[in-house]
Design an enzyme around this catalytic site. Sequence first.
Site, mmCIF file in Angstrom:
data_model
loop_
_atom_site.group_PDB
_atom_site.id
_atom_site.type_symbol
_atom_site.label_atom_id
_atom_site.label_comp_id
_atom_site.label_asym_id
_atom_site.label_seq_id
_atom_site.Cartn_x
_atom_site.Cartn_y
_atom_site.Cartn_z
ATOM 1 C CG ASP A 1 -1.801 1.187 1.326
ATOM 2 O OD1 ASP A 1 -2.360 1.579 0.288
ATOM 3 O OD2 ASP A 1 -1.933 1.741 2.427
ATOM 4 N N PRO B 1 -9.572 -5.942 3.442
ATOM 5 C CG PRO B 1 -11.400 -5.040 2.311
ATOM 6 C CD PRO B 1 -10.273 -4.656 3.217
#
Length: 896
Positions: free
Chosen positions: A552, A772
């Site tokens: 990320d 998720p």
Amino acid sequence: MATVTAPVCSLLPVRSPIPNANPLFAQRLRLPHSRRSAPASQQRLHLTPRGIPAPTPRATAEPSASSAVDAVPATNEGASATVLLDVSGMMCGGCAARVRSVLAADARVENVAVNLLAEKAAVRLRSPAPAAGEDLAARLTQCGFPSTARRGGAAAGATESARKWREMAARKSELLTRSRGRVAFAWTLVALCCGSHATHLLHSIGIHIGHGTFLDLLHNSYVKCGIAMVALFGPGRDILFDGLRAFKQGAPNMNSLVGFGSAAAFAISAVSLLNPELGWNSTFFDEPVMLLGFVLLGRSLEESARLKASSDMNELISLLSPQSRLIVTSSSDGVSSDGILNSDAITVEVSVDDVRVGDSILVLPGETIPVDGNVIAGSSFVDESMLTGESLPVAKEIGHPVFSGTVNWDGPLKIKATTTGPSSTIAKIIRMVEDAQAREAPVQRLADSIAGPFVYTVMTLSGATFTFWYYMGTHIFPEVLLNDISGPDGDSLLLSLKLAVDVLVVSCPCALGLATPTAILIGTSLGAKRGLLIRGGDVLERLAGIDSVVLDKTGTLTKGKPVVTSIASLAYGEMEILRLAAAVEKTALHPIANAIMKKAELLKLDIPTTSGQLTEPGFGCLAEVDGRLVAVGTLDWVNNRFETRASPAELRDLRNRLEFVSSSEASSSNQSKSIAYIGREGEGIIGAIAISDVLRDDAKSTVDRLQQEGITTYILSGDRKEAVEGIGKTVGIRSENRKSSLSPQEKAGIISTLQDEGHRVAMVGDGINDAPSLAAANVGIAMRTHSKENAASDAASVVLLGNRLSQVVDALSLSKATMAKVHQNLAWAVAYNIVAIPVAAGALLPQYDFAMTPSLSGGLMALSSIFVVSNSLLLQLHGSFQKTEKPRPDDLKAEV
């Protein structure tokens, strides 16, 4: 004198005069024109009358180290669907398999994991059952494995976990002491029984000793029989009776093999001695004595190694402080400004279990901090290496958080408890490590499937060996009777019996049972001590096979919080611009204000007092500083606050200066950046401050190290394309592997696509939006996060408590090293038995005239288990996980 706040739905009208306020304030303030006003639903102005003392600068909280483990719930036993059992009496992999089968036979049980080294079993139930733990423990006890249900189940508090580990360590230490006594006794008997052989050895090297009464006595078969009987029912008693009990209960173990082998050798020798008319001439009483001597020596060395293997976990447990100093003061008294305690304060030593949230605790230098809390008096350096893996101690002062299990180094601290008991940081870490060690790696199931029927197989092979050599082998290969193993008279019964006993005692199910648990225990404990929480052996196995790492952007490759990256001014020094901005922003709560205040506090600037505070959300803040109005906010908003305005050329020059400074910093010009403009009454805009989220210091080096290991890196982010492309290019991620403007579901979809292509993917993230993706990946790795982002650490299989991206490489390296040890151990255990059993059965006897003796077989069996445990211990020497010397507080003070 109170702050007046307008309703959210309308703009607060500014009225003059205001009691005790500057009557010129409202006249000098230019309210925004309607075309630049915020929507009515967002408008709120705060008007603070002049004369109010300057507010205390707000404390900006760092990400809590405990938040990464907040996802571990502390449930009560009645509601728990997981039961933790302390199981004793397990000797080898066959015992562990027996325990597993007994537990799995219960209809209430869904899944079972048994840890041979930690002597416990984790049982997952199909539905919560309060009495299940006691029932299962009673059933195991009836089957010969004394067991107790852990109070509180799998969510037991740290104190209970510590008590169990300490009890187990004390019990093992006591057993080790007794074992050494038995070894000394057994080898004394070996020396007596084999003393006659020593004279033959000395004769062979030219040293001749005349036989006296004592040596003649040792040659006597009846004396040897007595010595062998003492060995069997003395130091070998536990082995003999435990093996018999296990066999009667249908779960033969290692003791069964050794006990039967020793008893068979003794029985045949005794029958031959007492019935000479049979003509067996098969008295070899020295063999069971030597066999027990070697086995007991091996067990003692193995227990010592297993205690060493548990040392990392014991060291983690030792971080729990059993006592704390509770501070009791009069409710009307506050803390003195120049000390930790008031004159009437007293301290009382209480159990850490008796500390409640809100209590004040005194921690002296050198002591372990007993609870999580905030410093309310004092300053010191605190060693947080157990939490973060960082060897440098962290400076702590009033308002800073501290965590249980860390060590106070330098000065006394007064702490207000915020979290205690099972919810404390160290309690959660210990519970997670225990849970991890109870989770089996898939490769362990292979070992267990072999170890279960192993003992029966060996006993069958032993019987087949005796049958073959006694009825057929000596007739097919008559020359084997010339070997020393058949005695001076070439007795086929003696040869057959010794080879059958060899098969019984040379086999080693212990090595199979210990191969995986020892390496997993050391790997997970070692990781926890270095700030890596790995949730089980299955996670280690998946992590070792990772070939792709998805990163990320915000909070992972970047620091995740805005910082001041550059300051520019038209007429003043940079420190003056920062000082004025900090004065205006010190009561604001938004991230830009936090960044400005943190920079000012870091530079230890003298922030002036303010009055007449006014805030317009989304646009900026305004206050009176040193008698003149100062505004901080967006360009148009600040420019329209004053009569004097900066020219376009001056504004362009200001932006160019910001870009020039930013280009030399860690942030990229393509990153998301906010600019706060500063204006002052009579001058207009005088400077600007750039705030952005900067790259982590170790971001590029981490990506480089991953790529050097052959791991493909990706960046998936919901941020705009320019920001993601800039970060990806800076750290060295290929353009086709950079994806931007993604929703959490789209991130998870890309990970699933990579998995469909055959990749084994690890996802590294830090926030709720990453949950998720963390759950979808083969291995989810969560950075240390705020408590509001617990979904990330809950979905992750690995938690990086050190909040350093480089720990991703450490976790991968540790997992590969751990699984390498597991595979080495299993390869050795399987190969040893495949080679040793046929050799013990006499496979080399016809062609090479080589055969083992029962005592040699027992020695090899013991060495096999010792090898497995010792090989796992080498994991402690792995790379960067070796212990390093920590700096002293005096050295840190000198640097400061």
